[in-house]
Design a protein around this motif. Structure first.
Motif, PDB file in Angstrom:
ATOM      1  N   SER A 352       0.827  -1.213   0.000  1.00  0.00           N
ATOM      2  CA  SER A 352       0.000   0.000   0.000  1.00  0.00           C
ATOM      3  C   SER A 352       0.855   1.256   0.000  1.00  0.00           C
ATOM      4  CB  SER A 352      -0.932  -0.001   1.212  1.00  0.00           C
ATOM      5  OG  SER A 352      -1.776  -1.135   1.209  1.00  0.00           O
ATOM      6  N   VAL A 353       1.904   1.257   0.834  1.00  0.00           N
ATOM      7  CA  VAL A 353       2.783   2.425   0.905  1.00  0.00           C
ATOM      8  C   VAL A 353       3.526   2.614  -0.406  1.00  0.00           C
ATOM      9  CG1 VAL A 353       4.820   3.377   2.049  1.00  0.00           C
ATOM     10  CG2 VAL A 353       3.019   2.318   3.403  1.00  0.00           C
ATOM     11  N   GLY A 354       4.040   1.518  -0.971  1.00  0.00           N
ATOM     12  CA  GLY A 354       4.783   1.625  -2.218  1.00  0.00           C
ATOM     13  C   GLY A 354       3.951   2.126  -3.381  1.00  0.00           C
ATOM     14  N   GLU A 355       2.668   1.756  -3.414  1.00  0.00           N
ATOM     15  CA  GLU A 355       1.822   2.121  -4.547  1.00  0.00           C
ATOM     16  C   GLU A 355       1.220   3.518  -4.428  1.00  0.00           C
ATOM     17  OE1 GLU A 355      -1.113  -0.886  -4.882  1.00  0.00           O
ATOM     18  OE2 GLU A 355       0.269  -2.437  -5.615  1.00  0.00           O
ATOM     19  N   HIS A 356       0.989   3.995  -3.205  1.00  0.00           N
ATOM     20  CA  HIS A 356       0.196   5.219  -3.042  1.00  0.00           C
ATOM     21  C   HIS A 356       0.909   6.351  -2.308  1.00  0.00           C
ATOM     22  CE1 HIS A 356      -2.732   1.833  -3.321  1.00  0.00           C
ATOM     23  NE2 HIS A 356      -3.373   2.675  -4.107  1.00  0.00           N
ATOM     24  N   GLU A 357       2.076   6.100  -1.728  1.00  0.00           N
ATOM     25  CA  GLU A 357       2.712   7.146  -0.924  1.00  0.00           C
ATOM     26  C   GLU A 357       3.088   8.370  -1.755  1.00  0.00           C
ATOM     27  OE1 GLU A 357       6.086   7.422   2.541  1.00  0.00           O
ATOM     28  OE2 GLU A 357       6.625   6.444   0.656  1.00  0.00           O
ATOM     29  N   LYS A 358       3.750   8.182  -2.872  1.00  0.00           N
ATOM     30  CA  LYS A 358       4.205   9.311  -3.691  1.00  0.00           C
ATOM     31  C   LYS A 358       3.029  10.164  -4.153  1.00  0.00           C
ATOM     32  CE  LYS A 358       6.918  10.445  -7.794  1.00  0.00           C
ATOM     33  NZ  LYS A 358       7.694   9.898  -8.952  1.00  0.00           N
ATOM     34  N   GLN A 359       1.982   9.507  -4.597  1.00  0.00           N
ATOM     35  CA  GLN A 359       0.795  10.238  -5.062  1.00  0.00           C
ATOM     36  C   GLN A 359       0.161  11.044  -3.933  1.00  0.00           C
ATOM     37  OE1 GLN A 359      -2.221   7.622  -6.550  1.00  0.00           O
ATOM     38  NE2 GLN A 359      -3.701   9.266  -6.916  1.00  0.00           N
ATOM     39  N   GLN A 360       0.087  10.454  -2.730  1.00  0.00           N
ATOM     40  CA  GLN A 360      -0.528  11.152  -1.604  1.00  0.00           C
ATOM     41  C   GLN A 360       0.345  12.291  -1.089  1.00  0.00           C
ATOM     42  OE1 GLN A 360      -2.138   8.698   1.487  1.00  0.00           O
ATOM     43  NE2 GLN A 360      -2.997   7.199   0.060  1.00  0.00           N
ATOM     44  N   ILE A 361       1.676  12.169  -1.209  1.00  0.00           N
ATOM     45  CA  ILE A 361       2.561  13.266  -0.808  1.00  0.00           C
ATOM     46  C   ILE A 361       2.314  14.485  -1.688  1.00  0.00           C
ATOM     47  CG2 ILE A 361       4.971  14.020  -0.790  1.00  0.00           C
ATOM     48  CD1 ILE A 361       5.741  11.216   0.134  1.00  0.00           C
ATOM     49  N   GLU A 362       2.205  14.271  -2.982  1.00  0.00           N
ATOM     50  CA  GLU A 362       1.949  15.378  -3.907  1.00  0.00           C
ATOM     51  C   GLU A 362       0.578  16.002  -3.643  1.00  0.00           C
ATOM     52  OE1 GLU A 362       2.350  13.639  -7.731  1.00  0.00           O
ATOM     53  OE2 GLU A 362       4.551  13.418  -7.621  1.00  0.00           O
ATOM     54  N   ALA A 363      -0.425  15.150  -3.422  1.00  0.00           N
ATOM     55  CA  ALA A 363      -1.774  15.669  -3.162  1.00  0.00           C
ATOM     56  C   ALA A 363      -1.817  16.436  -1.843  1.00  0.00           C
ATOM     57  CB  ALA A 363      -2.776  14.516  -3.141  1.00  0.00           C
ATOM     58  N   GLN A 364      -1.076  15.957  -0.843  1.00  0.00           N
ATOM     59  CA  GLN A 364      -1.075  16.615   0.456  1.00  0.00           C
ATOM     60  C   GLN A 364      -0.407  17.987   0.376  1.00  0.00           C
ATOM     61  OE1 GLN A 364       0.227  15.501   5.073  1.00  0.00           O
ATOM     62  NE2 GLN A 364       0.766  14.178   3.381  1.00  0.00           N
ATOM     63  N   ALA A 365       0.736  18.084  -0.314  1.00  0.00           N
ATOM     64  CA  ALA A 365       1.417  19.376  -0.463  1.00  0.00           C
ATOM     65  C   ALA A 365       0.537  20.370  -1.226  1.00  0.00           C
ATOM     66  CB  ALA A 365       2.745  19.175  -1.187  1.00  0.00           C
ATOM     67  N   LYS A 366      -0.157  19.875  -2.236  1.00  0.00           N
ATOM     68  CA  LYS A 366      -1.068  20.744  -2.997  1.00  0.00           C
ATOM     69  C   LYS A 366      -2.227  21.212  -2.114  1.00  0.00           C
ATOM     70  CE  LYS A 366      -3.956  20.772  -7.153  1.00  0.00           C
ATOM     71  NZ  LYS A 366      -4.467  19.956  -8.303  1.00  0.00           N
ATOM     72  N   LEU A 367      -2.711  20.333  -1.251  1.00  0.00           N
ATOM     73  CA  LEU A 367      -3.830  20.681  -0.374  1.00  0.00           C
ATOM     74  C   LEU A 367      -3.427  21.764   0.625  1.00  0.00           C
ATOM     75  CD1 LEU A 367      -6.750  20.023   0.467  1.00  0.00           C
ATOM     76  CD2 LEU A 367      -5.832  18.296   2.017  1.00  0.00           C
ATOM     77  N   TYR A 368      -2.193  21.708   1.120  1.00  0.00           N
ATOM     78  CA  TYR A 368      -1.721  22.739   2.052  1.00  0.00           C
ATOM     79  C   TYR A 368      -1.706  24.119   1.393  1.00  0.00           C
ATOM     80  CZ  TYR A 368      -0.207  18.983   5.200  1.00  0.00           C
ATOM     81  OH  TYR A 368      -0.186  17.899   6.033  1.00  0.00           O
ATOM     82  N   THR A 369      -1.288  24.154   0.136  1.00  0.00           N
ATOM     83  CA  THR A 369      -1.291  25.427  -0.591  1.00  0.00           C
ATOM     84  C   THR A 369      -2.713  25.940  -0.781  1.00  0.00           C
ATOM     85  OG1 THR A 369       0.714  24.724  -1.764  1.00  0.00           O
ATOM     86  CG2 THR A 369      -0.502  26.582  -2.689  1.00  0.00           C
ATOM     87  N   GLU A 370      -3.629  25.035  -1.101  1.00  0.00           N
ATOM     88  CA  GLU A 370      -5.034  25.432  -1.278  1.00  0.00           C
ATOM     89  C   GLU A 370      -5.625  25.960   0.026  1.00  0.00           C
ATOM     90  OE1 GLU A 370      -7.020  22.035  -2.799  1.00  0.00           O
ATOM     91  OE2 GLU A 370      -6.107  22.151  -4.791  1.00  0.00           O
TER      92      GLU A 370
END
Length: 456
Positions: A352-370
């Motif tokens: 789960s971490v290998g498949e989704h971590e990178k995508q969620q890191i990018e989404a999380q950083a974008k969410l902080y900016t929003e």
């Protein structure tokens, strides 16, 4: 000489002869998104905020007007970086929950509160806030849930981690694969712990020293009777009303088992049957075994099921006795897998971490900016609303002053009209007598006047 080889993955394997030991690292440090999260403090809005002054201002406004803005609470929660105001932010949030503005609470407020508790390792207070949904209204999003479970697991705080997993199960949302895997591992480690009896916030209260000891008389409690219009029927929803730690953990295992595909996988089958056992749903457990005959069940999960049944105090329960007989014959009806249950779960975490971590890191950083942009937008809207209200007040005051000036300029032309207005506002009070009040004359109906004789 033995050589140690470290696998490149986040869940490395250390080999020693035929023995394999898993080294757990779970989420990487990049998942914290520290740089993107701390960027909020450099925004012009938060940079010039003084935390002490803001807290005093919010307290004054709440005491005087019983009203706090949602954006003010969000600014206070996001500005907090030390532990000097950790208790105050929860107190303000509790008060804010009692106002009509609570429906406008921003998602960044919840996230900031959770991250602050994690940074200062206030795990007990975090559980208290999350469990009191009505009082605080704080819920974990998928990123804060992952950060919480990851930090608790790395710190070996399995009791707190499992408690967080039970709260997520009550929300019935295991759609995030990383959250689902970390929650399962948390529950597994807590269930395997020798002291896994009660969660801290759900532990039964101990008997006080002054209560019902040997040789001491029980103090009679004063009865208070209250008149009520009607009595409500007792209702137990078997969900939010659960206060037993084992039942909560069992319900969580059931939810996780179904989230992992139910009987379609060995993890799903093992978790769901283990959960039904801990949940004391013996009739459903018997039906589950019947419907999934021939499916694979993990041997370690079977041992946990038997251990749970041995600890049950009510051995004479008919459903318990029936399910115990089914468990004794499980080897004949289901396949028993010999793999380590912990190893299977850790492999699921790694995947789960290998498949989704990178995508969620990018989404999380974008969410902080929003969130930063939304916070500035809400502040601008609040300032515009306040300026508009101020302008309306000034216009009303100007209209009153113009009316007074008009009366002065046109007094003689409107003298009769003004006199009528003055007369209409006069209040006439009845005349009052300040002397002694005369007693009302009473008439005696039986009174007979005396006879008066006339002199000759």
């Amino acid at each position: 000489m033995l050589k140690l080889f470290r696998a490149p993955s986040r869940l490395g394997i250390v080999a020693r002869g035929s023995l394999c030991v898993s080294r757990r690292t779970f989420l990487s440090d990049a998942y914290q998104c520290r740089e993107a999260w701390n960027a909020r403090l450099a925004t012009p809005l938060l940079e010039k905020i003084n935390l002490d002054t803001l807290y005093y201002d919010l307290e004054q406004r709440f005491q005087q007007r019983n009203k706090i803005s949602a954006i003010d609470i969000d600014i206070y929660a996001n500005k907090l970086v030390d532990e000097s105001h950790v208790e105050e932010v929860a107190d303000l949030l509790y008060k804010f929950r009692l106002t009509e503005e609570t429906s406008s609470t921003l998602d960044s407020t919840h996230h900031a509160l959770v991250r602050n508790y994690l940074d200062h390792r206030c795990y007990g207070q975090l559980i208290e806030v999350l469990n009191n949904r009505i009082g605080y209204g704080v819920f974990l999003d998928e990123y804060s849930a992952n950060l919480t479970l990851d930090q608790l697991l790395k710190g070996k705080e399995f009791r707190y981690a499992a408690r967080v997993a039970t709260l997520l199960a009550l929300q019935e949302d295991f759609s995030n694969p990383i959250t689902k895997a970390l929650a399962l591992y948390s529950c597994y480690r807590y269930a395997k712990a020798p002291d896994a009896e009660h969660f801290d916030d759900l532990a039964p209260a101990e008997q006080g020293a002054g209560e019902a000891g040997e040789g001491q008389k029980k103090k009679k409690k004063e009865e208070i009777k209250v008149r009520v219009k009607f009595l409500r029927n007792e209702y137990f929803d078997d969900h939010f009303d659960l206060t037993d730690s084992q039942l909560l953990l069992g319900k969580t295992f059931v939810e996780l088992g179904r989230a992992f595909g139910g009987a379609g996988s060995v993890i799903g089958t093992s978790c769901e049957l283990l959960g039904l056992t801990m949940y004391r749903k013996y009739e459903q457990a018997c039906e589950f075994v019947k419907q999934n005959a021939g499916k694979e069940l993990n041997e370690e999960a079977l041992q946990m099921i038997r251990s749970t049944l041995e600890k049950e105090p009510n051995k004479e329960d008919e459903q318990l006795v029936a399910f115990t007989e089914v468990v004794d014959k499980l080897e004949a009806s289901m396949k028993i897998g010999k793999d380590s249950f912990e190893k299977l779960i850790l492999e699921q975490v790694k995947q789960s971490v290998g498949e989704h971590e990178k995508q969620q890191i990018e989404a999380q950083a974008k969410l902080y900016t929003e969130w930063c942009n939304l916070r500035q937008q809400r502040v601008d809207e609040e300032l515009e609303r306040m300026q508009r209200a101020k302008r309306l007040q000034e216009i009303e005051q100007l209209a009153v002053e113009m009316e007074k000036e008009e009366q002065k300029l046109w007094f003689f032309e409107n003298e009769d009209k003004i006199d009528l207005q003055i007369d209409s506002k006069r209040v006439f009070y009845p005349k009052r007598w300040f002397g002694k009040k005369k007693k009302p004359r009473t008439v005696d109906v039986d009174y007979v006047p005396p006879e008066v004789r006339q002199r000759n």
